[in-house]
Write an enzyme that holds these catalytic residues in place. Sequence first.
Site, PDB file in Angstrom:
ATOM      1  N   CYS A 262      30.480   9.461  -3.849  1.00 41.29           N
ATOM      2  CA  CYS A 262      30.231  10.051  -2.544  1.00 41.29           C
ATOM      3  C   CYS A 262      31.542  10.196  -1.759  1.00 41.29           C
ATOM      4  O   CYS A 262      32.353  11.045  -2.108  1.00 41.29           O
ATOM      5  CB  CYS A 262      29.171   9.265  -1.797  1.00 41.29           C
TER       6      CYS A 262
ATOM      7  N   HIS B  82      24.918   9.057  -5.496  1.00 42.21           N
ATOM      8  CA  HIS B  82      25.079   7.615  -5.728  1.00 42.21           C
ATOM      9  C   HIS B  82      24.357   7.214  -7.014  1.00 42.21           C
ATOM     10  O   HIS B  82      23.175   6.862  -6.975  1.00 42.21           O
ATOM     11  CB  HIS B  82      24.471   6.825  -4.568  1.00 42.21           C
TER      12      HIS B  82
ATOM     13  N   GLU C 283      24.501   4.573  -8.593  1.00 43.27           N
ATOM     14  CA  GLU C 283      24.157   3.147  -8.624  1.00 43.27           C
ATOM     15  C   GLU C 283      22.701   2.877  -8.260  1.00 43.27           C
ATOM     16  O   GLU C 283      22.133   1.862  -8.678  1.00 43.27           O
ATOM     17  CB  GLU C 283      25.094   2.330  -7.716  1.00 43.27           C
TER      18      GLU C 283
HETATM   19  N1  GLN Z   1      31.041  10.092   5.005  1.00 46.34           N
HETATM   20  C1  GLN Z   1      30.770  10.997   3.945  1.00 46.34           C
HETATM   21  C2  GLN Z   1      29.731  12.040   4.325  1.00 46.34           C
HETATM   22  O1  GLN Z   1      29.022  11.862   5.278  1.00 46.34           O
HETATM   23  C3  GLN Z   1      30.363  10.261   2.680  1.00 46.34           C
HETATM   24  C4  GLN Z   1      29.084   9.502   2.819  1.00 46.34           C
HETATM   25  C5  GLN Z   1      28.884   8.485   1.726  1.00 46.34           C
HETATM   26  O2  GLN Z   1      29.808   8.113   1.038  1.00 46.34           O
HETATM   27  N2  GLN Z   1      27.672   8.000   1.569  1.00 46.34           N
HETATM   28  O3  GLN Z   1      29.580  13.021   3.647  1.00 46.34           O
END
Ligand code: GLN
Length: 534
Positions: free
Chosen positions: A381, A507, A509
């Site tokens: 992410c 994600h 995970e």
């Molecule tokens: N801050 C970033 C976004 O809003 C990544 C978010 C995250 O890593 N969950 O896109």
Amino acid sequence: MVKAKIIFVTGGVLSSLGKGLSSASIGALMESRGLKISLQKLDPYINVDPGTMNPFQHGEVFVTDDGAETDLDLGHYERFTNSVLGKKNNFTTGQIYDSVISKERQGEYLGKTVQVIPHITDEIKRHILAITKGVDIAIIEIGGTVGDIESLPFLEAIRQFKFDIGKENVLYIHLTLVPFLPTAGEVKTKPTQHSVKSLQEIGIQPDILLCRTDRILPPEVKLKIALFCNVDKDAVITARDVESVYEVPVVFHQEGLDDKIVELLNIWTRAPRLEKWEELNQKIKALKHKVTIAIVGKYVSLTDAYKSLNEALIHGGISNCSNVELVYVDSEKIEDKGADSFLSAIDGILVPGGFGERGIAGKIEAICYAREKKIPFLGICLGMQLAVVEFAKNVCGLKDANSSEFAADTPYPVINLLPGQKGIADKGGTMRLGAYPCVLKKGSKAAAIYGKQNISERHRHRFEFNNAYKDILAGHGLILSGMSPDGELVEIIEVKDHPWFFGCQFHPEFKSRPITPHPMFREFIRASLENRGN
Ligand code: GLN
């Protein structure tokens, strides 16, 4: 007419005894007997949206397929069972009050005085009943500890279930602490007695006690607890400390927990099949390699903030016969001292998800280090977004490239909000949340890792890869190997000419389970082991 039986799990004495893991393990045991189960967590705090809570205080936000931002205990539930959970499997006091108050505003209570009992408790019961459809057993974990003011409406609601659906359909399991006192040379049962007494005062007689302890409880201690707490002798279960959380289902089974549950609930089931759990534990005990992974992030002082990530890495280790040593590196420290002082002895580098500007430069430095020194890298992410930023800056020469999350005026916003998202001031509801499909590029490493072309993964972010930079980034060797089916959203990136460098916008995970580790983590650990020379 409610067909399911309901198991309520409460906790006493103190928090952090492992109520979530116990509930998850009970789920695993019931599934091993062929029963269909569901799980739910009731959180006593007033927040309506747990997604906005600080991971420092509260641990990770676990995201479900249907896009709910939930308590991390739901992660345990999914990892231990076959269940795929969603919005209705977690609710807070705040959500209950919110719906009661909006009903009152709409005049649904017809001028009645709206009270905790029955209106709040009825609403709680309605939420619990919502997950009982189509399952044999619903396992409901009550957050907090017995005696907390906040949990009282929950406890009153679950007390009433015995009357509502009959005593043979409801079971109360209480997790408590039986500490060993070195100065006295014995275990102490008083805290358990007091905790059960508090439950009894509100009208709940526990049926089974899970006694968290560091040793096997001798029969005379169990007998004493049974006598004073008014439960069957064989309903006092030793919940002893274990090395790996994945031992808990087997240990509970050896203590007779699942036999007692089905006896008390009067259900006939097949004998439990725990082969998969036993096999898993044998594998864990036989791990022979070791690999060191650095997690470069912000919440490094509270590892619960990365609960699912830690578990997924452990799962990846298990499938490679390897122990995984996790080294949490505060990215701000990299900014002061340089990446080399923290990462020179590391086998693989991971930059996890995150929000906010703090520590960003340090993460970019760590990514640059992994790319240049050919160390296996996984960016998740925010980690993927920063890998794109790093590549744009240092490989494509787009100096000052950034994500517009951190520099609204960057000349090269390689990570950006989608056009429709811009100008949304209220940050509450703008995230891409939950499961989205992704198509993997034929012949890419990503496709080889997953062993298929169509995947679905969970998201939780606002910003996206900016397609205006596709050509220049790809021209310099960034492979866009996973895309949304319409080709509009970049979901996975790889770096050409690197042994193992991946970023994913989702994600992975959240979908890894100990018995079926996620391929991304399995291969990340494999590559890190190779890098170490194992
Ligand atoms: N801050 C970033 C976004 O809003 C990544 C978010 C995250 O890593 N969950 O896109």
